[in-house]
Scaffold this active site. Structure first.
Site, short mmCIF file in Angstrom:
data_model
loop_
_atom_site.label_atom_id
_atom_site.label_comp_id
_atom_site.label_asym_id
_atom_site.label_seq_id
_atom_site.Cartn_x
_atom_site.Cartn_y
_atom_site.Cartn_z
N ASP A 174 0.83 -1.23 0.00
CA ASP A 174 0.00 0.00 0.00
C ASP A 174 0.85 1.26 0.00
O ASP A 174 0.63 2.17 -0.81
CB ASP A 174 -1.01 -0.01 1.16
CG ASP A 174 -0.39 -0.26 2.53
OD1 ASP A 174 0.82 -0.60 2.60
OD2 ASP A 174 -1.11 -0.12 3.54
N GLY A 180 -7.11 -7.80 17.72
CA GLY A 180 -5.68 -8.11 17.61
C GLY A 180 -5.34 -9.24 16.65
O GLY A 180 -4.21 -9.68 16.60
N ASP A 201 -8.40 -0.91 5.05
CA ASP A 201 -9.33 -1.52 6.00
C ASP A 201 -10.71 -0.88 5.92
O ASP A 201 -11.74 -1.56 5.85
CB ASP A 201 -8.80 -1.40 7.44
CG ASP A 201 -7.48 -2.13 7.61
OD1 ASP A 201 -7.08 -2.87 6.68
OD2 ASP A 201 -6.84 -1.98 8.66
#
Length: 381
Positions: free
Chosen positions: A34, A118, A168
């Protein structure tokens, strides 16, 4: 989960609100690409956040987090930032909408989630997307989907202190059942690719470990990539990112960069090509090639980019031994999950072997998450 939320909302606020949901995500391939101007390949999953929300006619937000059994109340001015970490996400989304000229008023809300924290499935993006999508609809703000993803990203940057990319939030908003999304991180152009691996399962194995190296190591690798780009720019001034570099150009500067920087760049250049190879394979329905590329990514992340760890390499080796079609570390590295594409008939034997061998070696069992590619942010009728 929805029932629990309904009961708590009624108990706290004696009324009924509207229900919204947003998913977590996986990334099939395209890791550490990215910030190098490359591609990522995420998909929304069947685990996420659900919230019940109702405007309350005041200028205050009253929020309850079921999973943390915690309540927070706060205003909408910049100085009203709440102390609870989870509440900062909701506050940040409100503030980012207000900064863009959107009118947000006070509301009551209760939320819960089933994205494992997590494990690298972006529970925070799911939370931001839930509230961004909900407030956009409830207050009729007319914000487009791209801007909603950017609002989530800006919340991370400005209120949570995480300098994340857009993947995300993008996956959480734009997700589509049965499809993965190839996102060009430079232009933000995107394309859906069919992902219906009949006879296969997609499963995450969580190493339940997170090594402390992550943030400093991440910055160091980013620096390595920039170092190589700077050297290549001397002869190719149009090169902006490693995305613009091929192996021939990289090999030409091998003697001018450190061995470490070269290895990092080699991984990224190869990984960007792997994303394109997987795109072609998915269009053909060729999941064997998809799996092969996943193994190549793991090798690159472990040996060239050096962001794997003993536990993840061990899980990857077990997958190979068990004839799993594809397996790799998912996410930034140094812990978290492996993502595995497993033929249905090999699934049980693989899981059994992974659990017993991992426990024998590390004294703890991994966690298992089966995932299905699902829709993005939505209102639940």
């Amino acid at each position: 989960m929805q029932k629990k939320i309904r009961v708590k909302f009624d108990e706290l606020f004696k009324t009924e609100g509207s229900v919204f949901a947003s998913p977590g995500r996986i990334n099939l391939i395209g890791e550490h690409t990215d910030y190098n101007g490359g591609f990522v390949f995420p998909g929304a999953i069947d685990k996420g956040m659900i919230a019940e929300i109702k405007p309350n006619g005041t200028d205050r937000i009253r929020a309850f987090a079921i999973d943390l059994d915690d309540y927070a109340e706060f205003g909408l001015e910049e100085g009203d930032i709440p102390t609870a970490g989870w509440a900062k996400y909701i506050f940040g989304v409100c503030r980012e909408i207000i900064k863009r000229g959107g009118k947000v008023a006070g509301f009551d809300t209760v939320f819960a989630g089933d994205v494992p924290l997590g494990a690298g499935m972006s529970s925070s993006a799911a939370l931001e997307s839930t509230y961004g999508f909900a407030l956009n609809e409830l207050f009729q703000l007319g914000i487009d989907q791209f801007e909603l993803a950017k609002i989530g990203q800006a919340t991370e940057h400005n209120y949570v202190g995480v300098n994340c990319g857009i993947m995300d939030q993008f996956a959480s908003i734009f997700g589509k059942k049965g499809s993965l999304i190839r996102l060009d991180c430079r232009s933000l152009e995107y394309k859906y690719f069919p992902f219906n691996p009949e006879g296969y399962k997609l499963v995450l194995l969580d190493s339940v470990i997170k090594h402390e190296l992550a943030s400093s190591a991440y910055n160091k690798r980013r620096q390595s990539c920039e170092n190589v780009v700077a050297v290549i720019q001397r002869t190719h001034p149009n090169v902006e990112f490693l995305r613009d570099v091929n192996m021939e150009m990289l090999k030409a500067v091998q003697s001018e960069v450190s061995e470490e920087d070269y290895m990092r760049a080699e991984y990224v250049v190869e990984e960007i090509q792997r994303v394109l190879d997987v795109s072609d394979a998915l269009e053909r329905g060729d999941y064997e090639t998809v799996g092969q590329k996943m193994y190549e990514t793991h090798y690159g992340m472990s040996k060239l980019y050096e962001v794997s760890c003993e536990e993840l390499d061990f899980l990857n080796d077990i997958a190979k031994e068990c004839g799993v079609t594809g397996s790799r570390v998912m996410g930034g590295g140094f812990g978290g999950c492996t993502i595995n594409l497993v033929k249905a008939e090999k699934y049980d034997a693989f899981i059994e072997k992974a659990f017993s061998a991992y426990k024998e070696k590390f004294g703890r069992e991994p966690k298992l998450y089966d995932v299905v590619i699902s829709d993005g942010a939505r209102r639940i009728k």
